[in-house]
Design a protein around this motif. Structure first.
Motif, PDB file in Angstrom:
ATOM      1  N   LYS A  20       0.866  -1.186   0.000  1.00 54.79           N
ATOM      2  CA  LYS A  20       0.000   0.000   0.000  1.00 54.79           C
ATOM      3  C   LYS A  20       0.896   1.228   0.000  1.00 54.79           C
ATOM      4  CE  LYS A  20      -3.754  -2.469   1.099  1.00 54.79           C
ATOM      5  NZ  LYS A  20      -4.982  -2.586   0.418  1.00 54.79           N
ATOM      6  N   GLU A  21       0.747   2.067  -1.015  1.00 49.76           N
ATOM      7  CA  GLU A  21       1.540   3.300  -1.052  1.00 49.76           C
ATOM      8  C   GLU A  21       0.903   4.338  -0.135  1.00 49.76           C
ATOM      9  OE1 GLU A  21       2.388   4.645  -5.014  1.00 49.76           O
ATOM     10  OE2 GLU A  21       2.909   2.611  -5.666  1.00 49.76           O
ATOM     11  N   VAL A  22       1.751   5.011   0.647  1.00 48.20           N
ATOM     12  CA  VAL A  22       1.285   6.079   1.530  1.00 48.20           C
ATOM     13  C   VAL A  22       2.081   7.344   1.225  1.00 48.20           C
ATOM     14  CG1 VAL A  22       0.389   4.571   3.349  1.00 48.20           C
ATOM     15  CG2 VAL A  22       2.776   5.248   3.415  1.00 48.20           C
ATOM     16  N   SER A  23       1.907   8.378   1.987  1.00 44.45           N
ATOM     17  CA  SER A  23       2.528   9.674   1.714  1.00 44.45           C
ATOM     18  C   SER A  23       4.054   9.635   1.770  1.00 44.45           C
ATOM     19  CB  SER A  23       2.002  10.703   2.711  1.00 44.45           C
ATOM     20  OG  SER A  23       2.355  10.329   4.021  1.00 44.45           O
ATOM     21  N   LEU A  24       4.681  10.625   1.151  1.00 44.54           N
ATOM     22  CA  LEU A  24       6.133  10.824   1.164  1.00 44.54           C
ATOM     23  C   LEU A  24       6.906   9.615   0.639  1.00 44.54           C
ATOM     24  CD1 LEU A  24       6.380  12.523   4.680  1.00 44.54           C
ATOM     25  CD2 LEU A  24       6.273  13.660   2.443  1.00 44.54           C
ATOM     26  N   ARG A  26       6.462   6.581   1.018  1.00 48.84           N
ATOM     27  CA  ARG A  26       6.568   5.464   1.955  1.00 48.84           C
ATOM     28  C   ARG A  26       5.610   4.356   1.548  1.00 48.84           C
ATOM     29  NH1 ARG A  26       5.670   8.947   7.281  1.00 48.84           N
ATOM     30  NH2 ARG A  26       3.968   9.527   5.936  1.00 48.84           N
ATOM     31  N   LEU A  27       5.928   3.144   2.034  1.00 45.78           N
ATOM     32  CA  LEU A  27       5.113   1.976   1.724  1.00 45.78           C
ATOM     33  C   LEU A  27       4.692   1.274   3.010  1.00 45.78           C
ATOM     34  CD1 LEU A  27       7.338   0.427  -1.100  1.00 45.78           C
ATOM     35  CD2 LEU A  27       5.297   1.842  -1.407  1.00 45.78           C
ATOM     36  N   ASN A  28       3.469   0.784   3.024  1.00 48.30           N
ATOM     37  CA  ASN A  28       2.995  -0.109   4.065  1.00 48.30           C
ATOM     38  C   ASN A  28       2.746  -1.463   3.408  1.00 48.30           C
ATOM     39  OD1 ASN A  28       2.978   1.964   5.917  1.00 48.30           O
ATOM     40  ND2 ASN A  28       0.755   2.148   6.021  1.00 48.30           N
ATOM     41  N   TYR A  29       2.877  -2.523   4.185  1.00 49.79           N
ATOM     42  CA  TYR A  29       2.566  -3.866   3.697  1.00 49.79           C
ATOM     43  C   TYR A  29       1.576  -4.483   4.667  1.00 49.79           C
ATOM     44  CZ  TYR A  29       6.289  -3.447   0.299  1.00 49.79           C
ATOM     45  OH  TYR A  29       7.074  -3.037  -0.758  1.00 49.79           O
ATOM     46  N   HIS A  30       0.432  -4.910   4.128  1.00 50.73           N
ATOM     47  CA  HIS A  30      -0.650  -5.436   4.946  1.00 50.73           C
ATOM     48  C   HIS A  30      -0.780  -6.942   4.786  1.00 50.73           C
ATOM     49  CE1 HIS A  30      -3.061  -1.419   5.240  1.00 50.73           C
ATOM     50  NE2 HIS A  30      -1.760  -1.248   5.382  1.00 50.73           N
ATOM     51  N   PHE A  31      -1.202  -7.589   5.858  1.00 51.45           N
ATOM     52  CA  PHE A  31      -1.546  -9.004   5.851  1.00 51.45           C
ATOM     53  C   PHE A  31      -3.072  -9.053   5.878  1.00 51.45           C
ATOM     54  CE2 PHE A  31      -2.188 -12.983   8.479  1.00 51.45           C
ATOM     55  CZ  PHE A  31      -1.949 -13.858   7.426  1.00 51.45           C
ATOM     56  N   GLU A  32      -3.674  -9.175   4.696  1.00 50.88           N
ATOM     57  CA  GLU A  32      -5.126  -9.073   4.564  1.00 50.88           C
ATOM     58  C   GLU A  32      -5.863 -10.222   5.246  1.00 50.88           C
ATOM     59  OE1 GLU A  32      -6.466  -6.364   3.598  1.00 50.88           O
ATOM     60  OE2 GLU A  32      -4.730  -5.427   2.652  1.00 50.88           O
ATOM     61  N   ASP A  33      -5.195 -11.347   5.465  1.00 49.82           N
ATOM     62  CA  ASP A  33      -5.830 -12.504   6.109  1.00 49.82           C
ATOM     63  C   ASP A  33      -5.720 -12.454   7.634  1.00 49.82           C
ATOM     64  OD1 ASP A  33      -6.610 -13.583   3.675  1.00 49.82           O
ATOM     65  OD2 ASP A  33      -4.756 -14.721   3.443  1.00 49.82           O
ATOM     66  N   SER A  34      -5.350 -11.304   8.175  1.00 50.16           N
ATOM     67  CA  SER A  34      -5.226 -11.154   9.627  1.00 50.16           C
ATOM     68  C   SER A  34      -6.537 -11.522  10.313  1.00 50.16           C
ATOM     69  CB  SER A  34      -4.861  -9.711   9.977  1.00 50.16           C
ATOM     70  OG  SER A  34      -4.877  -9.528  11.375  1.00 50.16           O
ATOM     71  N   VAL A  41       1.799  -5.113   8.684  1.00 55.46           N
ATOM     72  CA  VAL A  41       3.000  -5.843   9.107  1.00 55.46           C
ATOM     73  C   VAL A  41       4.197  -4.911   9.000  1.00 55.46           C
ATOM     74  CG1 VAL A  41       4.563  -7.746   8.529  1.00 55.46           C
ATOM     75  CG2 VAL A  41       2.082  -8.112   8.525  1.00 55.46           C
ATOM     76  N   VAL A  42       4.349  -4.238   7.856  1.00 61.15           N
ATOM     77  CA  VAL A  42       5.430  -3.270   7.658  1.00 61.15           C
ATOM     78  C   VAL A  42       4.797  -1.895   7.535  1.00 61.15           C
ATOM     79  CG1 VAL A  42       7.359  -2.552   6.199  1.00 61.15           C
ATOM     80  CG2 VAL A  42       6.854  -4.991   6.491  1.00 61.15           C
ATOM     81  N   TYR A  43       5.307  -0.973   8.346  1.00 61.51           N
ATOM     82  CA  TYR A  43       4.721   0.360   8.429  1.00 61.51           C
ATOM     83  C   TYR A  43       5.734   1.414   8.014  1.00 61.51           C
ATOM     84  CZ  TYR A  43       2.541   4.414  10.725  1.00 61.51           C
ATOM     85  OH  TYR A  43       1.992   5.637  10.996  1.00 61.51           O
ATOM     86  N   HIS A  44       5.354   2.245   7.057  1.00 59.93           N
ATOM     87  CA  HIS A  44       6.130   3.407   6.614  1.00 59.93           C
ATOM     88  C   HIS A  44       7.568   3.063   6.208  1.00 59.93           C
ATOM     89  CE1 HIS A  44       3.400   6.737   8.464  1.00 59.93           C
ATOM     90  NE2 HIS A  44       2.809   6.050   7.526  1.00 59.93           N
TER      91      HIS A  44
END
Length: 156
Positions: A20-24, A26-34, A41-44
């Motif tokens: 997931k692209e976020v501001s500046l 930066r990237l987030n990585y989500h575990f959709e099956d949570s 899982v990975v933030y900024h």
């Protein structure tokens, strides 16, 4: 120190994570099956190499109050271990289940004094009669205190 691109390559080797692209930039990585509302899982992850991985309250990490650990200086092996642990936390019901169970234990010392260990919300509280003696964030911390003070449960 791993570069942004190296970290991105390692993270993207986990097919269960969604970028997931976020501001500046930066990237987030989500575990959709949570199994929980928490999916990140990975933030900024930032192009300068900074970023965070959610590791919850796992004792082997020095995480912040949100359960995050900085990955700026992480090696490939450390980053992989953190991501694997994070996915494990978010995919195992029993990990968080213990936080919502109402647990009450009676602990006694050799003099016959009793303390009660009661889980209330996310805290483990130790009571002498009706008075709060100590409060801890995990069962392990409360247990360590009780054992060090000479108290035992009937199981110990």
């Amino acid at each position: 120190m791993l570069t942004f691109e190296q970290k991105q390559e390692i993270i993207e080797s986990y097919p269960e994570l969604t970028k997931k692209e976020v501001s500046l930039k930066r990237l987030n990585y989500h575990f959709e099956d949570s199994l929980y509302d928490k999916k990140t899982v990975v933030y900024h992850l930032h192009p300068n190499g900074n970023g965070f991985v959610f590791v919850g309250d796992l004792k082997k990490y020095q995480s912040d109050s949100k359960g995050m650990i900085n990955i700026r200086e992480a090696t490939e092996a450390e980053l992989r271990e953190m991501i694997t642990d994070s996915i494990g936390i978010l995919s195992e019901e029993e990990h968080y289940e213990e936080e919502v169970l109402n647990v009450e234990q009676v602990w006694k010392n050799r003099e016959g004094q009793e303390l009660k260990l009661i889980q209330e919300d996310t805290l483990w509280n130790i009571y002498h009669t009706h008075n709060l003696e100590e409060s801890y964030g995990s069962f392990e911390e409360a247990e360590e205190y009780l054992l060090s003070e000479g108290f035992r449960t009937s199981n110990k």
